[in-house]
Design a protein around this motif. Structure first.
Motif, PDB file in Angstrom:
ATOM      1  N   ALA B  66       0.832  -1.216   0.000  1.00 48.49           N
ATOM      2  CA  ALA B  66       0.000   0.000   0.000  1.00 48.49           C
ATOM      3  C   ALA B  66       0.860   1.256   0.000  1.00 48.49           C
ATOM      4  N   ALA B  67       1.954   1.237   0.768  1.00 49.76           N
ATOM      5  CA  ALA B  67       2.835   2.409   0.839  1.00 49.76           C
ATOM      6  C   ALA B  67       3.443   2.689  -0.529  1.00 49.76           C
ATOM      7  N   PRO B  98       8.290   4.361   2.700  1.00 46.86           N
ATOM      8  CA  PRO B  98       7.850   5.116   3.880  1.00 46.86           C
ATOM      9  C   PRO B  98       6.829   4.265   4.652  1.00 46.86           C
ATOM     10  N   LEU B  99       7.091   4.055   5.931  1.00 47.99           N
ATOM     11  CA  LEU B  99       6.227   3.155   6.701  1.00 47.99           C
ATOM     12  C   LEU B  99       6.473   3.407   8.190  1.00 47.99           C
ATOM     13  N   VAL B 100       5.388   3.474   8.967  1.00 51.40           N
ATOM     14  CA  VAL B 100       5.543   3.602  10.424  1.00 51.40           C
ATOM     15  C   VAL B 100       5.231   2.257  11.068  1.00 51.40           C
ATOM     16  N   ILE B 101       6.171   1.775  11.871  1.00 51.80           N
ATOM     17  CA  ILE B 101       6.021   0.498  12.575  1.00 51.80           C
ATOM     18  C   ILE B 101       5.978   0.786  14.064  1.00 51.80           C
ATOM     19  N   ALA B 157       9.292   9.189   8.078  1.00 56.37           N
ATOM     20  CA  ALA B 157       9.084   8.126   7.088  1.00 56.37           C
ATOM     21  C   ALA B 157       8.950   8.723   5.691  1.00 56.37           C
ATOM     22  N   GLU B 158       8.200   9.822   5.600  1.00 54.43           N
ATOM     23  CA  GLU B 158       7.986  10.470   4.309  1.00 54.43           C
ATOM     24  C   GLU B 158       9.258  11.175   3.845  1.00 54.43           C
ATOM     25  N   ALA B 162      11.637   5.830   4.330  1.00 54.56           N
ATOM     26  CA  ALA B 162      12.224   4.774   5.148  1.00 54.56           C
ATOM     27  C   ALA B 162      11.222   4.292   6.188  1.00 54.56           C
ATOM     28  N   PRO B 163      11.376   3.037   6.625  1.00 51.51           N
ATOM     29  CA  PRO B 163      10.562   2.591   7.760  1.00 51.51           C
ATOM     30  C   PRO B 163      11.030   3.284   9.034  1.00 51.51           C
TER      31      PRO B 163
END
Ligand code: SF4
Lengths: 447, 374
Positions: B66-67, B98-101, B157-158, B162-163
């Motif tokens: 999705a990202a 870009p991803l937030v974990i 992330a944006e 990057a995660p």
């Protein structure tokens, strides 16, 4: 942007097709190209998703967008892409090896009916790593890891997908004349579509088993597997179903509970309060209402809960800290007030009760057996009083008793919070519980 | 005045929405499950998508897909789930996704204690995928910080393609606190730089190693490519050692070279202090109480609270360690971040850990006693 030559969706401009001469993958890749040429999708709106295995090298030769992910996980990326942009044509290419390691994703994409097509290049072994057996390796056949013949039963991928709820399932061989048509139909499906294509790995499986094209049909002998259309039973695609469910539910969200400061507190120093009882006594919500009433009186508050994992049994305790200033440490080393309303809570608090100093106060239902403690103990008929106001109001009643006795903030703040945050039928019972708890507190004062 | 009484997980979910998060996938796990529930409730109304996946591997796989299709994605889990994310974290790093974990830490190892707090995943976050490339990780101490740092995590992330990890813990995520979210100072919202529509798109284009490549959505104006394999700037598989090293240098420099921009911390320094406490997460709240008490008794103590754990705020740490006699590092683990302080502290500065992993918080008293501040 590299344009497709003469309408083809394949290009060998950057890299040649990497397959061994005679490998079935070359045939399948060319059939996919022919299918795409029938459909003519915008290559920018089309994604070939692959993962690890020889077939996973194919994405480099497509002129569409391409996504090459971890072994067996291509379905997860494909679903993410499709959920994010339902208008995309998402084609997933997997080997039989990936169907093993990523089997759960296959089951769940089929079950959910996410609108991707899954093309399985099934050559009965892992070509890329040296011809080891996979979940589809026929019984008794030889691979690098079945030196005495395969003792496992092969997985019927199509029957598995159908059992999981895949609406469109087809089995073919790479050498079927009408394979491009079948692929085109699979790609055009609005829901989940799987096509299991049997083929040859000429480097490993074929020589080890003296296995040729004609033998593909022979594999069916003695098995229940069939070729052709095995399921064609369309139903609404996942994203569509989500939209419908959301709309049918009216999209209502629970209201935010904003708290206005309407009262003045009388707290001098930070206080730690523990309410301890059993599951089902609404301990956590009583503690939260108490804390919110404190906030409505201008205080800071924190709340931590402890309960057993099987939530409807065992103890339930809530720790609430109230302070004039910001609360740093959220633990309670020594509780100032302990409110006990069930034996499970007493048991949970046993060790801490034993070490409470004289400065702490315990409010306990009079029926409870308590361990020895130096704290000041008030035994009260809390449960008896709650019989009139409803069992689930016991926590509120007990905290109202504490509040009335200690007076850290006005009772009106608790009453106001209950009236504002509880459903009307609960609010009425809770208001009675507050009155009853306050009345019990006055009996302490009197004695 | 708009006070609310909410837990950290609700703050994280609402901050995600405020940051423009429009995709969430997660798998139930204590103590992170309520983030999944909040997102399932909140996202559809905001036009986003939330889904409970079949496992953690699918959760992060959905998010990566999705990202790359242009969504702002988030997933949330706890230590056991991060173990299952591991391989895909490496993919998100080299795919520049870009991803937030969110990792709501709980007592480990393995299943550990599902409902008990710990902060034991600090080095695991840094070294949690093969290859050892750098990662960004932020750690909140309060419910309000969970809100602010979730916004910061989306921005990073944006900004860096990057995660980014939000390292929460059961103690922040499941503790309810009085908050005033409307009064918080939030970073301005950042969106990923998109590639120009009229030029050829190169998925990992950079001239200088530190540059962050412009992004094109799958399904957008360009043909997009993405690969888990060693690749060149065009995302084509390569075995050329020079190209491979150049890409590795790029992933490394993009994060490590941005230390200043990525450093978030809080200083409470005292002139002439001989002792410095370095802390993060929920333990920093005990440090605040301990420092107040020590100062009340006439001790001079400084405190540095790190909100950014990775990359290590080396410049700030070196500066803070210079001039003190001793650095006290209380941690809800057996001394994971102390290793970073030990390598940065000037010779002669003593580094003392206050450590435990018994599922209870480190109290201010323990810091005073074991940290030698009495
Ligand atoms: S090893 Fe087997 S599957 Fe791989 S390219 Fe060669 S023949 Fe095809």
């Amino acid at each position: 942007m590299s344009e497709a030559k003469a309408g083809s969706y394949l290009s060998t401009e950057t890299v040649p097709l990497p397959y061994c001469p005679g490998c079935g993958h070359t045939v399948i890749v060319s059939a996919i190209d022919k299918a795409l040429q029938q459909i003519k999708p915008d290559p920018r709106k089309t994604v070939i998703v692959t993962d690890i295995g020889c077939i996973g090298l194919a994405d480099r030769n497509f002129t569409t967008s391409a996504f090459h992910g971890l072994h067996g996980r291509s379905i997860t990326y494909a679903c993410g892409l499709k959920l994010a942009r339902p208008e995309l044509t998402v084609i997933t290419l997997m080997g039989d090896g990936a169907c093993g390691i990523g089997g759960t994703h296959l089951l769940n994409a089929a079950r959910r009916n996410i609108g991707i097509s899954l093309i399985v290049a099934n050559n009965f072994n892992y070509g890329m790593t040296g011809g080891q057996h996979s979940v589809t390796t026929p019984s008794a056949s030889f691979t690098a890891t079945t030196p005495f013949g395969n003792v496992e039963r092969p997985l019927d991928l199509c029957a598995t997908a159908i059992a999981a709820g895949a609406p469109w399932v087809y089995r073919a061989t790479a050498y079927d004349k009408d394979l491009p048509d079948a692929l085109a139909r699979a790609i055009r499906q609005p829901g989940f579509a799987m096509i299991d294509i049997w083929e040859l790995c000429v480097a490993y499986y074929s020589p080890r088993n003296d296995f040729k094209k004609a033998d593909l049909l022979g594999l069916l002998n003695g098995q229940t597997m069939r070729f052709g259309q095995l399921a064609d039973d369309p139903r609404a695609e996942y994203s569509e179903r989500c939209r419908q469910a959301y709309q049918a539910a009216g999209g209502a969200l629970p209201p935010r509970r904003e708290i206005e400061v309407r009262h003045a507190h009388r707290l001098e120093r930070q206080l730690g309060v523990v309410l301890a009882g059993r599951a089902g006594q609404k301990i956590r919500s009583a503690a939260a209402l108490f804390a919110q009433a404190a906030i409505a009186s201008g205080l800071h508050a924190t709340q931590k809960d402890d309960y057993s994992i099987t939530v409807m049994t065992g103890h339930s305790t809530s720790e609430v800290i109230l302070g004039k200033e910001r609360i740093d440490f959220t633990g309670i080393d020594v509780p100032d007030h302990v409110v006990l309303i069930a034996p499970e809570g007493v048991k949970q608090m046993r060790a801490r009760l034993a070490t409470l100093p004289e400065t702490s106060t315990v409010y306990a239902d009079q029926a409870l057996e308590l361990p020895a403690t130096r704290a000041r103990v008030h035994r009260l008929p809390l449960a008896e009083a709650a019989q009139k106001t409803g069992k689930t109001s016991l926590g509120v009643l007990a905290l109202a008793c504490l509040l009335e006795h200690q007076g850290m903030f006005p009772r009106a703040a608790l009453e106001g919070t209950l009236a504002e945050f509880l459903k009307p039928e609960l609010a009425a019972a809770s208001a009675q519980a507050v009155a009853a708890g306050a009345a019990l507190a006055r009996t302490i004062a009197a004695s | 005045m708009g006070y609310e009484f909410i837990e950290g997980n609700e703050a994280i979910a609402r901050a995600a929405l405020r940051s423009g998060c429009d995709f969430f996938a997660g798998y139930p796990i204590t103590p992170a499950s309520s983030i999944l529930q909040h997102m399932l409730e909140l996202l559809p109304a905001a036009g986003g998508t939330a889904i409970q996946a079949e496992d953690e591997i699918a959760s992060i796989g959905f998010c990566i897909g999705a990202a790359m299709a242009g969504r702002k994605a988030m997933t949330a889990t706890s230590g056991p789930g991060v173990s299952l994310y591991s391989e895909n974290i490496g993919l998100a790093i080299i795919g520049e996704t870009p991803l937030v974990i969110v990792n709501v830490q709980r007592q480990g190892p393995a299943t550990g204690s599902a409902t008990k707090g710990a902060e034991g995943d600090i080095q695991f976050t840094r070294w949690g995928t093969s290859g050892g490339l750098p990662i960004i990780a932020l750690s909140p101490a309060t419910v309000e910080e969970a809100y602010v740092l979730t916004c910061a995590a989306f921005n990073f992330a944006e900004r860096f393609r990057a995660p980014v990890f939000l390292l929460s813990s059961k103690e922040v995520s499941l503790t309810r606190e009085r908050v005033d979210l409307g009064a918080l100072e939030l970073p301005a919202r950042v969106e990923r730089a998109r590639a120009a529509a009229d030029r050829e798109y190169v998925p990992h284009a950079f001239a200088e190693a530190r540059e962050v490549p412009a992004f094109a959505d799958f399904g957008g104006e360009h043909i997009a490519r993405y690969t888990t394999s060693t690749h060149d700037q065009r995302a084509f598989l390569t075995s050329d050692p020079t190209t491979i090293q150049r890409m590795i240098d790029h992933y490394e420099a993009k994060i490590s070279g941005a230390e200043q921009e990525l450093t978030l911390l809080k200083r409470d320094f005292q002139e002439g202090a001989e002792d410095l406490c370095v802390s993060y997460g929920v333990t920093s709240r005990s440090v605040a109480a301990a420092v107040r008490e020590a100062r009340g008794r006439g001790r001079k103590v400084s405190s540095l609270v790190l909100q950014t754990l990775w990359p290590v705020p080396e410049t700030a740490l070196r500066a803070a360690c210079a001039g003190v006699r001793r650095v006290i590092v209380p941690e809800l683990n057996m001394g994971q971040y102390r290793r970073e302080i030990e390598r940065l502290a000037p010779p002669g500065v003593q580094v003392t850990g206050v450590n435990k992993m018994d599922t209870t918080l480190i109290s201010p008293r323990e810091i005073l006693e074991k940290g030698g501040l009495l």
